[in-house]
Design an enzyme around this catalytic site. Structure first.
Site, PDB file in Angstrom:
ATOM      1  N   THR A 125       0.849  -1.295   0.211  1.00 47.23           N
ATOM      2  CA  THR A 125       0.125  -0.219  -0.097  1.00 47.23           C
ATOM      3  C   THR A 125       0.808   1.345  -0.057  1.00 47.23           C
ATOM      4  O   THR A 125       2.014   1.229   0.484  1.00 47.23           O
ATOM      5  CB  THR A 125      -0.999  -0.073   1.223  1.00 47.23           C
ATOM      6  OG1 THR A 125      -1.450   1.401   1.634  1.00 47.23           O
ATOM      7  CG2 THR A 125       0.008  -0.157   2.464  1.00 47.23           C
ATOM      8  N   ASP A 126       0.305   2.423  -0.528  1.00 51.84           N
ATOM      9  CA  ASP A 126       0.970   3.728  -0.607  1.00 51.84           C
ATOM     10  C   ASP A 126       1.229   4.042   0.897  1.00 51.84           C
ATOM     11  O   ASP A 126       1.975   5.009   1.282  1.00 51.84           O
ATOM     12  CB  ASP A 126       0.300   4.712  -1.448  1.00 51.84           C
ATOM     13  CG  ASP A 126      -1.079   4.963  -0.997  1.00 51.84           C
ATOM     14  OD1 ASP A 126      -1.784   4.390   0.091  1.00 51.84           O
ATOM     15  OD2 ASP A 126      -1.771   5.854  -1.521  1.00 51.84           O
ATOM     16  N   GLU A 127       0.343   3.538   1.800  1.00 49.62           N
ATOM     17  CA  GLU A 127       0.405   4.133   3.198  1.00 49.62           C
ATOM     18  C   GLU A 127       1.875   3.674   3.833  1.00 49.62           C
ATOM     19  O   GLU A 127       2.103   4.095   4.656  1.00 49.62           O
ATOM     20  CB  GLU A 127      -0.646   3.301   4.187  1.00 49.62           C
ATOM     21  CG  GLU A 127      -2.162   3.681   3.456  1.00 49.62           C
ATOM     22  CD  GLU A 127      -3.338   3.505   4.311  1.00 49.62           C
ATOM     23  OE1 GLU A 127      -3.105   3.506   5.587  1.00 49.62           O
ATOM     24  OE2 GLU A 127      -4.241   3.537   3.743  1.00 49.62           O
ATOM     25  N   TYR A 153      -1.364  -0.287  11.176  1.00 53.57           N
ATOM     26  CA  TYR A 153      -1.705  -1.086   9.836  1.00 53.57           C
ATOM     27  C   TYR A 153      -0.474  -0.692   8.880  1.00 53.57           C
ATOM     28  O   TYR A 153       0.093  -1.607   8.363  1.00 53.57           O
ATOM     29  CB  TYR A 153      -2.777  -0.547   9.063  1.00 53.57           C
ATOM     30  CG  TYR A 153      -3.067  -0.823   7.755  1.00 53.57           C
ATOM     31  CD1 TYR A 153      -3.370  -2.136   7.296  1.00 53.57           C
ATOM     32  CD2 TYR A 153      -3.127   0.179   6.750  1.00 53.57           C
ATOM     33  CE1 TYR A 153      -3.177  -2.431   5.861  1.00 53.57           C
ATOM     34  CE2 TYR A 153      -2.992   0.039   5.431  1.00 53.57           C
ATOM     35  CZ  TYR A 153      -3.328  -1.342   5.037  1.00 53.57           C
ATOM     36  OH  TYR A 153      -3.534  -1.509   3.753  1.00 53.57           O
ATOM     37  N   LYS A 157       2.361  -3.456   7.383  1.00 55.27           N
ATOM     38  CA  LYS A 157       2.701  -3.763   5.929  1.00 55.27           C
ATOM     39  C   LYS A 157       3.977  -3.320   5.287  1.00 55.27           C
ATOM     40  O   LYS A 157       4.655  -3.723   4.574  1.00 55.27           O
ATOM     41  CB  LYS A 157       1.727  -2.732   4.980  1.00 55.27           C
ATOM     42  CG  LYS A 157       0.282  -2.956   5.052  1.00 55.27           C
ATOM     43  CD  LYS A 157      -0.184  -4.331   4.528  1.00 55.27           C
ATOM     44  CE  LYS A 157      -0.087  -4.473   3.028  1.00 55.27           C
ATOM     45  NZ  LYS A 157      -0.858  -5.835   2.631  1.00 55.27           N
TER      46      LYS A 157
HETATM   47  P1  NAD Z   1      -9.997  -6.813   2.681  1.00 59.11           P
HETATM   48  O1  NAD Z   1      -9.811  -6.496   4.241  1.00 59.11           O
HETATM   49  O2  NAD Z   1     -11.266  -6.534   1.964  1.00 59.11           O
HETATM   50  O3  NAD Z   1      -9.805  -8.521   2.532  1.00 59.11           O
HETATM   51  C1  NAD Z   1      -8.650  -9.065   3.128  1.00 59.11           C
HETATM   52  C2  NAD Z   1      -8.997 -10.515   2.770  1.00 59.11           C
HETATM   53  O4  NAD Z   1      -7.961 -11.228   3.632  1.00 59.11           O
HETATM   54  C3  NAD Z   1     -10.214 -11.097   3.638  1.00 59.11           C
HETATM   55  O5  NAD Z   1     -10.939 -11.983   2.548  1.00 59.11           O
HETATM   56  C4  NAD Z   1      -9.711 -11.833   4.710  1.00 59.11           C
HETATM   57  O6  NAD Z   1     -10.569 -12.942   4.825  1.00 59.11           O
HETATM   58  C5  NAD Z   1      -8.375 -12.328   4.342  1.00 59.11           C
HETATM   59  N1  NAD Z   1      -7.527 -12.643   5.312  1.00 59.11           N
HETATM   60  C6  NAD Z   1      -7.156 -11.878   6.561  1.00 59.11           C
HETATM   61  N2  NAD Z   1      -6.452 -12.443   7.193  1.00 59.11           N
HETATM   62  C7  NAD Z   1      -6.330 -13.676   6.818  1.00 59.11           C
HETATM   63  C8  NAD Z   1      -5.470 -14.838   7.172  1.00 59.11           C
HETATM   64  N3  NAD Z   1      -4.467 -14.635   8.418  1.00 59.11           N
HETATM   65  N4  NAD Z   1      -5.080 -15.605   6.424  1.00 59.11           N
HETATM   66  C9  NAD Z   1      -6.065 -15.896   5.296  1.00 59.11           C
HETATM   67  N5  NAD Z   1      -6.623 -14.978   4.781  1.00 59.11           N
HETATM   68  C10 NAD Z   1      -6.667 -13.818   5.563  1.00 59.11           C
HETATM   69  O7  NAD Z   1      -8.717  -6.218   2.154  1.00 59.11           O
HETATM   70  P2  NAD Z   1      -8.814  -5.637   0.762  1.00 59.11           P
HETATM   71  O8  NAD Z   1      -9.151  -4.057   0.680  1.00 59.11           O
HETATM   72  O9  NAD Z   1      -9.077  -6.357  -0.416  1.00 59.11           O
HETATM   73  O10 NAD Z   1      -7.242  -5.537   0.731  1.00 59.11           O
HETATM   74  C11 NAD Z   1      -6.305  -6.390   0.119  1.00 59.11           C
HETATM   75  C12 NAD Z   1      -4.790  -5.952   0.103  1.00 59.11           C
HETATM   76  O11 NAD Z   1      -4.506  -4.845  -0.582  1.00 59.11           O
HETATM   77  C13 NAD Z   1      -4.148  -5.771   1.578  1.00 59.11           C
HETATM   78  O12 NAD Z   1      -2.748  -6.460   1.592  1.00 59.11           O
HETATM   79  C14 NAD Z   1      -4.085  -4.315   1.552  1.00 59.11           C
HETATM   80  O13 NAD Z   1      -3.378  -4.006   2.378  1.00 59.11           O
HETATM   81  C15 NAD Z   1      -4.109  -3.953   0.159  1.00 59.11           C
HETATM   82  N6  NAD Z   1      -4.340  -2.628  -0.505  1.00 59.11           N
HETATM   83  C16 NAD Z   1      -5.590  -2.302   0.135  1.00 59.11           C
HETATM   84  C17 NAD Z   1      -6.226  -0.841  -0.653  1.00 59.11           C
HETATM   85  C18 NAD Z   1      -7.452  -0.349  -0.386  1.00 59.11           C
HETATM   86  O14 NAD Z   1      -7.748   0.580  -0.689  1.00 59.11           O
HETATM   87  N7  NAD Z   1      -8.360  -1.205  -0.048  1.00 59.11           N
HETATM   88  C19 NAD Z   1      -5.138  -0.068  -1.043  1.00 59.11           C
HETATM   89  C20 NAD Z   1      -3.844  -0.543  -1.218  1.00 59.11           C
HETATM   90  C21 NAD Z   1      -3.507  -1.924  -0.961  1.00 59.11           C
HETATM   91  P1  TYD Z   2     -10.282   4.394   4.828  1.00 60.14           P
HETATM   92  O1  TYD Z   2     -11.687   4.098   3.731  1.00 60.14           O
HETATM   93  O2  TYD Z   2     -10.312   4.014   6.049  1.00 60.14           O
HETATM   94  O3  TYD Z   2      -9.046   4.237   4.279  1.00 60.14           O
HETATM   95  P2  TYD Z   2      -7.491   4.839   4.652  1.00 60.14           P
HETATM   96  O4  TYD Z   2      -7.505   5.397   5.980  1.00 60.14           O
HETATM   97  O5  TYD Z   2      -6.729   3.341   4.491  1.00 60.14           O
HETATM   98  O6  TYD Z   2      -6.920   5.735   3.876  1.00 60.14           O
HETATM   99  O7  TYD Z   2     -10.370   6.040   5.120  1.00 60.14           O
HETATM  100  C1  TYD Z   2     -10.156   6.929   3.736  1.00 60.14           C
HETATM  101  C2  TYD Z   2     -10.330   8.402   4.515  1.00 60.14           C
HETATM  102  O8  TYD Z   2     -11.730   8.624   4.942  1.00 60.14           O
HETATM  103  C3  TYD Z   2      -9.405   8.655   5.515  1.00 60.14           C
HETATM  104  O9  TYD Z   2      -8.861   9.666   5.461  1.00 60.14           O
HETATM  105  C4  TYD Z   2     -10.144   8.483   6.907  1.00 60.14           C
HETATM  106  C5  TYD Z   2     -11.597   9.130   6.352  1.00 60.14           C
HETATM  107  N1  TYD Z   2     -12.838   8.539   7.027  1.00 60.14           N
HETATM  108  C6  TYD Z   2     -13.904   9.140   7.402  1.00 60.14           C
HETATM  109  O10 TYD Z   2     -14.044  10.548   7.518  1.00 60.14           O
HETATM  110  N2  TYD Z   2     -15.035   8.707   8.045  1.00 60.14           N
HETATM  111  C7  TYD Z   2     -15.265   7.258   8.105  1.00 60.14           C
HETATM  112  O11 TYD Z   2     -16.153   6.762   8.885  1.00 60.14           O
HETATM  113  C8  TYD Z   2     -14.231   6.571   7.576  1.00 60.14           C
HETATM  114  C9  TYD Z   2     -14.226   5.033   7.420  1.00 60.14           C
HETATM  115  C10 TYD Z   2     -13.107   7.257   6.894  1.00 60.14           C
END
Ligand code: NAD
Ligand code: TYD
Length: 339
Positions: A125-127, A153, A157
């Site tokens: 992630t970019d985070e 988090y 990562k």
């Molecule tokens: P999500 O929380 O929707 O899904 C995570 C999945 O992983 C779930 O299906 C969960 O059951 C499974 N999981 C959790 N712990 C596990 C374990 N110990 N063993 C096996 N499976 C397990 O997450 P997402 O938003 O789909 O993100 C997927 C990946 O992408 C993550 O690694 C996250 O860090 C990365 N990512 C997410 C975003 C975003 O905006 N959502 C952006 C950049 C990177």
């Molecule tokens: P989020 O979807 O949790 O992603 P991330 O924190 O990983 O970027 O949140 C996106 C942005 O929205 C973040 O600045 C926090 C804000 N946010 C709110 O203002 N209210 C909310 O209820 C949530 C879940 C997030």
């Protein structure tokens, strides 16, 4: 070729599986997922009977289960999406983030070393780069930006990323890492900003904006992320990190207002609540490397992507209504009750 997708019952992993089955019908896809609160088998319902697909319920930290699966399937490529992914939950309870995101990644890579793979891809992630100031739009995250995390988090990562690079250097495990900006689209768990606001607005509930709503995220439609990972695992150079993002920075409050407008809901639903601890101000990705090396460009503009996403949540109410009627209610009360 067999592609092992971990975390494929979650948001991005499931979208990746749908994309792979369509784009590479010659490949076999095996999904390993623990089915935590964020994993949902109903998301994968449409592919469960697909002849090239297999689902296995297991924890990536469970080395015996992981080894057993490698023995059975001998995956060529492993794409690790499995993670605890929500910043607010990591602030409440960091331990499980360290366990899954770091120890789980190590267990997977050890299996890759033992059985041999052509690629281990870590979805990061970019985070991991921390945040950028709001008043310096010229600054963007590049692959050489130092890791500088803010939340449990993002720290977990970043820890995993460092371990991946160590396995590449020490054991020559053929690894790649991608660092993407915030995703949105179908099947995102309604604890994240966009689906939470859509679900609340549809239920005429308050829309809880943290702080002043000025924090900026760089939004990418999930399908574009999946296409980028597909390119990296097939054409990317091992040992490399690729940033993924589409130059689409938006302040949270503007997204929430847009959702109100699209749904015909009043902005009076917007409620400013206490800020997130350690809240990152701004994320912004420079995608020049993946564009230059692999020709990747985002295809879905935000205006279209957000409409498609809202339409999807309107058309799939039963998917998210089932989620928010369960354990989610306790979470919501804990997180937003006294905020
Ligand atoms: P999500 O929380 O929707 O899904 C995570 C999945 O992983 C779930 O299906 C969960 O059951 C499974 N999981 C959790 N712990 C596990 C374990 N110990 N063993 C096996 N499976 C397990 O997450 P997402 O938003 O789909 O993100 C997927 C990946 O992408 C993550 O690694 C996250 O860090 C990365 N990512 C997410 C975003 C975003 O905006 N959502 C952006 C950049 C990177
Ligand atoms: P989020 O979807 O949790 O992603 P991330 O924190 O990983 O970027 O949140 C996106 C942005 O929205 C973040 O600045 C926090 C804000 N946010 C709110 O203002 N209210 C909310 O209820 C949530 C879940 C997030």
């Amino acid at each position: 070729m067999t592609v092992l997708v971990t975390g494929g019952a979650g948001f991005i992993g499931s979208n990746f599986i749908f994309h792979q089955l369509e784009a590479h019908p010659e490949d076999r896809i095996v999904c390993l997922d623990k089915l935590t609160y964020a994993g949902n088998l109903s998301t994968l319902q449409s592919v469960m009977d697909h002849p090239s697909f297999r689902f296995v319920k297991a924890d990536i930290c469970d080395r015996e289960a992981v080894d057993r699966l490698f023995e059975e399937e001998h995956p060529d490529i492993v794409v690790n999406f499995a993670a605890e992914s929500h910043v607010d939950r990591s602030i409440e309870n960091p331990g499980i983030f360290l366990e899954t995101n770091i120890m789980g990644t190590a267990a997977l890579m050890d299996a890759c070393r033992k059985f041999g793979v052509t690629r281990f891809h870590q979805v990061s992630t970019d985070e991991v780069y921390g945040d950028l100031p709001l008043d310096r739009p010229d600054l963007l995250f590049t692959e050489t930006t130092p890791l500088h995390t803010s939340s449990p988090y993002s720290s977990s990562k970043a820890g995993a990323d460092l371990l991946v690079m160590a396995y590449y250097r020490t054991y020559h495990l053929p690894c790649t890492i991608s660092r993407c900006s915030n995703n949105y689209g179908p099947y995102q768990f309604p604890e994240k900003l966009i689906p939470l606001m859509i679900a609340n607005a549809l239920n005429d509930k308050p829309l809880p904006v943290y702080g002043e709503g000025k924090n900026v995220r760089d939004w990418l439609y999930v399908e574009d992320h999946c296409k980028a990972i597909d390119l990296i695992i097939r054409k990317g150079r091992v040992g490399e990190v690729y940033n993924i993002g589409g130059h689409n920075e938006m302040a949270n409050i503007d997204i929430v207002r847009l959702i109100c407008r699209e749904l015909g809901k009043p902005e009076s639903l917007i409620t400013y609540v206490g800020d997130r601890k350690g809240h990152d101000l701004r994320y912004a990705i420079d995608p020049a490397k993946i564009h230059g090396e692999l020709g990747w460009l985002p295809e879905t503009m935000f205006a279209d992507g957000i409409r498609k996403t809202i339409r999807w949540y309107l058309d799939h109410k039963s998917w998210w209504e089932e989620i928010i009627s369960g354990e989610y209610q306790t979470y919501y009360e804990r997180m937003y009750g006294n905020r």
